[in-house]
Design a protein around this motif. Structure first.
Motif, PDB file in Angstrom:
ATOM      1  N   UNK A   1     -13.876   5.041 -33.777  1.00  0.00           N
ATOM      2  CA  UNK A   1     -13.166   4.835 -34.278  1.00  0.00           C
ATOM      3  C   UNK A   1     -11.752   5.615 -32.861  1.00  0.00           C
ATOM      4  N   UNK A   2     -12.053   6.268 -32.642  1.00  0.00           N
ATOM      5  CA  UNK A   2     -11.194   6.993 -31.018  1.00  0.00           C
ATOM      6  C   UNK A   2     -11.135   5.508 -30.357  1.00  0.00           C
ATOM      7  N   UNK A   3     -12.350   5.269 -29.969  1.00  0.00           N
ATOM      8  CA  UNK A   3     -11.714   3.487 -29.049  1.00  0.00           C
ATOM      9  C   UNK A   3     -10.443   2.599 -29.840  1.00  0.00           C
ATOM     10  N   UNK A   4     -11.002   2.131 -30.442  1.00  0.00           N
ATOM     11  CA  UNK A   4      -9.760   1.633 -31.759  1.00  0.00           C
ATOM     12  C   UNK A   4      -8.414   2.898 -32.129  1.00  0.00           C
ATOM     13  N   UNK A   5      -8.496   3.580 -32.304  1.00  0.00           N
ATOM     14  CA  UNK A   5      -7.087   3.495 -32.500  1.00  0.00           C
ATOM     15  C   UNK A   5      -6.186   4.471 -31.046  1.00  0.00           C
ATOM     16  N   UNK A   6      -7.099   4.675 -29.736  1.00  0.00           N
ATOM     17  CA  UNK A   6      -6.435   5.302 -28.838  1.00  0.00           C
ATOM     18  C   UNK A   6      -6.183   3.434 -28.160  1.00  0.00           C
ATOM     19  N   UNK A   7      -6.723   2.601 -27.956  1.00  0.00           N
ATOM     20  CA  UNK A   7      -6.680   1.485 -27.132  1.00  0.00           C
ATOM     21  C   UNK A   7      -5.462   1.375 -27.969  1.00  0.00           C
ATOM     22  N   UNK A   8      -4.735   0.790 -29.455  1.00  0.00           N
ATOM     23  CA  UNK A   8      -3.991   0.511 -30.235  1.00  0.00           C
ATOM     24  C   UNK A   8      -2.489   1.097 -29.328  1.00  0.00           C
ATOM     25  N   UNK A   9      -2.215   2.418 -29.029  1.00  0.00           N
ATOM     26  CA  UNK A   9      -1.926   3.175 -29.149  1.00  0.00           C
ATOM     27  C   UNK A   9      -0.738   3.360 -28.014  1.00  0.00           C
ATOM     28  N   UNK A  10      -2.084   3.248 -27.030  1.00  0.00           N
ATOM     29  CA  UNK A  10      -1.732   3.475 -25.355  1.00  0.00           C
ATOM     30  C   UNK A  10      -0.693   2.602 -24.763  1.00  0.00           C
ATOM     31  N   UNK A  11      -0.527   1.609 -24.786  1.00  0.00           N
ATOM     32  CA  UNK A  11       0.651   1.129 -24.602  1.00  0.00           C
ATOM     33  C   UNK A  11       1.915   1.602 -24.894  1.00  0.00           C
ATOM     34  N   UNK A  12       1.994   2.095 -25.656  1.00  0.00           N
ATOM     35  CA  UNK A  12       3.326   2.556 -26.053  1.00  0.00           C
ATOM     36  C   UNK A  12       3.235   4.268 -25.269  1.00  0.00           C
ATOM     37  N   UNK A  13       1.917   4.763 -25.243  1.00  0.00           N
ATOM     38  CA  UNK A  13       2.580   6.062 -24.180  1.00  0.00           C
ATOM     39  C   UNK A  13       2.667   5.481 -22.877  1.00  0.00           C
ATOM     40  N   UNK A  14       2.224   4.135 -22.605  1.00  0.00           N
ATOM     41  CA  UNK A  14       2.044   4.533 -21.181  1.00  0.00           C
ATOM     42  C   UNK A  14       3.765   3.652 -20.458  1.00  0.00           C
ATOM     43  N   UNK A  15       4.610   3.251 -21.418  1.00  0.00           N
ATOM     44  CA  UNK A  15       6.005   2.878 -21.278  1.00  0.00           C
ATOM     45  C   UNK A  15       6.611   4.681 -21.582  1.00  0.00           C
ATOM     46  N   UNK A  16       5.842   5.173 -22.260  1.00  0.00           N
ATOM     47  CA  UNK A  16       6.917   6.312 -22.479  1.00  0.00           C
ATOM     48  C   UNK A  16       7.376   7.120 -21.074  1.00  0.00           C
ATOM     49  N   UNK A  17       5.699   6.908 -20.739  1.00  0.00           N
ATOM     50  CA  UNK A  17       5.034   8.155 -19.369  1.00  0.00           C
ATOM     51  C   UNK A  17       6.120   7.782 -17.941  1.00  0.00           C
ATOM     52  N   UNK A  18       5.983   5.755 -17.607  1.00  0.00           N
ATOM     53  CA  UNK A  18       6.818   5.365 -17.180  1.00  0.00           C
ATOM     54  C   UNK A  18       8.460   5.595 -16.936  1.00  0.00           C
ATOM     55  N   UNK A  19       8.389   5.746 -18.359  1.00  0.00           N
ATOM     56  CA  UNK A  19       9.932   5.932 -18.449  1.00  0.00           C
ATOM     57  C   UNK A  19      10.894   6.960 -18.034  1.00  0.00           C
ATOM     58  N   UNK A  20      10.073   7.961 -18.960  1.00  0.00           N
ATOM     59  CA  UNK A  20      10.209   9.192 -18.462  1.00  0.00           C
ATOM     60  C   UNK A  20      10.515  10.277 -16.906  1.00  0.00           C
ATOM     61  N   UNK A  21       8.888   9.693 -16.874  1.00  0.00           N
ATOM     62  CA  UNK A  21       8.161  10.893 -16.048  1.00  0.00           C
ATOM     63  C   UNK A  21       7.850  10.031 -14.322  1.00  0.00           C
ATOM     64  N   UNK A  22       8.310   8.498 -14.140  1.00  0.00           N
ATOM     65  CA  UNK A  22       7.653   8.116 -13.417  1.00  0.00           C
ATOM     66  C   UNK A  22       6.099   8.079 -13.235  1.00  0.00           C
ATOM     67  N   UNK A  23       5.773   7.663 -14.359  1.00  0.00           N
ATOM     68  CA  UNK A  23       4.481   8.299 -14.200  1.00  0.00           C
ATOM     69  C   UNK A  23       3.458   6.203 -14.607  1.00  0.00           C
ATOM     70  N   UNK A  24       2.539   6.122 -14.020  1.00  0.00           N
ATOM     71  CA  UNK A  24       1.505   4.853 -15.054  1.00  0.00           C
ATOM     72  C   UNK A  24       0.376   5.159 -15.407  1.00  0.00           C
ATOM     73  N   UNK A  25       0.081   5.093 -16.270  1.00  0.00           N
ATOM     74  CA  UNK A  25      -0.867   5.803 -16.728  1.00  0.00           C
ATOM     75  C   UNK A  25      -2.114   4.771 -17.107  1.00  0.00           C
ATOM     76  N   UNK A  26      -3.324   5.242 -16.392  1.00  0.00           N
ATOM     77  CA  UNK A  26      -4.605   4.178 -16.014  1.00  0.00           C
ATOM     78  C   UNK A  26      -5.654   3.880 -16.668  1.00  0.00           C
ATOM     79  N   UNK A  27      -5.979   5.347 -17.304  1.00  0.00           N
ATOM     80  CA  UNK A  27      -7.251   5.286 -17.849  1.00  0.00           C
ATOM     81  C   UNK A  27      -6.338   6.205 -18.940  1.00  0.00           C
TER      82      UNK A  27
END
Length: 343
Positions: free
Chosen positions: A114-140
């Motif tokens: 369940x974790x794999x499916x749910x995390x994969x679904x929401x990770x793109x949004x989290x990555x977008x937030x980190x890039x916009x607010x913290x100059x950080x790219x989520x790699x994994x």
């Protein structure tokens, strides 16, 4: 002739290959005492990264506690550029970016699948937030493992937590235990074992492997193996640091960290199963200390309570916090993760 010689010399200099300087990447890792994922997977990976990828880089790896930096400051450290890569502790940094908590609300990830499916679904949004607010790219993104309940008094179900003090890892867990009539208390992992022994807290939530390495079974009697969360963590890199690498180098680094996170997912599952055996005196116990905790059997009522926690407790409260900083947060979550749950 002197002009021809000078021209030839200049031409020779122009075509002579220029070797770029080796790039140094500073990595802020998981706490030194956080367990085998940091010791067996993360630290060796970064220390050998240059050799395994062939990248012309030098890695300086430092556990967050050795660096003397609060693990709650992971995103701030990334934004400042003090470290190039940070092993983010999801629950802790969610105070700065609530979207991180959306990856692992209480009751959401009750299994690795369940974790794999749910995390994969929401990770793109989290990555977008980190890039916009913290100059950080989520790699994994990866899980420390199912977070279960360890108690000093004997407990048989969630109902027995009423009136008890429970150490929690984040606000989502605090809200859940509050609904059960318990008091959620936040404290650093290193203080939990003594707090359990002295009665400062009655119960505490963490993964079985972390509990084993921290000696929690010495101060508790019972483990209730209800997976409330997966304790999601992740690797992110400062975007300016990433741009120091060529596109080819970026691809190699991204692929390598992707492989690391895949390995950690599998290793985390192995650790959970082994640590549960170790904590309860079963065999084989290969990676931990053998204890004699009583393993309570979750009832159907308990399982339903955890499953219902997403819609009843953790989502409504978290959505308000996340929407306050990102108005589309809940909308995106419901369209991605929520659609899988039928919410």
């Amino acid at each position: 002739m002197s002009h021809r010689i000078l021209l030839a010399a200049i031409t020779a200099l122009m075509i002579t290959p220029v070797h770029a300087e080796t790039i140094t990447l500073r990595v802020l890792g998981q706490p030194s005492g956080s367990g085998l994922i940091a010791q067996k997977k993360e630290q060796p990976f970064f220390e050998k990264l240059a050799a395994t990828t062939g990248l012309d880089i030098k890695i300086e790896y430092l556990p967050v506690d050795v660096a003397g930096i609060p693990d709650t400051d992971g995103l701030r450290v990334l934004k400042s550029g003090l470290f190039d890569i940070v092993s983010l502790r999801g629950p802790q940094v969610s105070r700065d970016e609530p979207a991180m908590l959306g990856l692992d609300l209480v009751g959401l990830n009750t299994s690795f699948a369940a974790g794999k499916a749910h995390i994969a679904a929401f990770t793109p949004f989290v990555d977008e937030r980190l890039q916009g607010r913290f100059n950080a790219k989520l790699l994994g993104v990866w899980p420390a493992g199912p977070q279960v309940i360890f108690c000093k008094p004997e407990v048989k179900s969630l109902a027995d937590l009423k009136g008890l003090k429970v150490r929690v890892g984040d606000q989502s867990a605090a809200n859940f235990v509050a609904k059960l009539g318990a008091t959620g208390i936040s404290m650093p992992f290193g203080e939990v074992q003594q707090s359990l022994a002295r009665g400062v807290v009655d119960c505490a939530i963490t993964g079985p492997a972390s509990a084993n390495s921290g000696g929690w079974p010495e101060a508790t009697t019972t483990v209730l193996p209800l997976a409330l969360q997966l304790a999601v963590n992740g690797y992110a890199i400062n975007t300016a640091s990433l741009k120091k690498l060529t596109p080819e180098q970026q691809a190699k680094l991204t692929a390598a960290i992707g492989e690391l996170t895949t390995e950690i997912w599998a290793f985390s599952e192995e650790l959970y199963e082994d640590a549960m055996r170790c904590n309860t005196g079963k065999t084989p116990c290969e990676r931990g200390v053998s204890y004699k905790l009583t393993e309570a059997t979750p009832s159907e009522t308990d399982l339903k309570a955890v499953a219902a926690a997403v819609g009843d407790v953790s989502l409504p409260i978290w959505a308000k916090q996340c929407n306050a900083v990102a108005p589309n947060c809940e909308t995106v979550w419901r369209a991605t993760v929520g659609s899988q749950l039928g919410l």
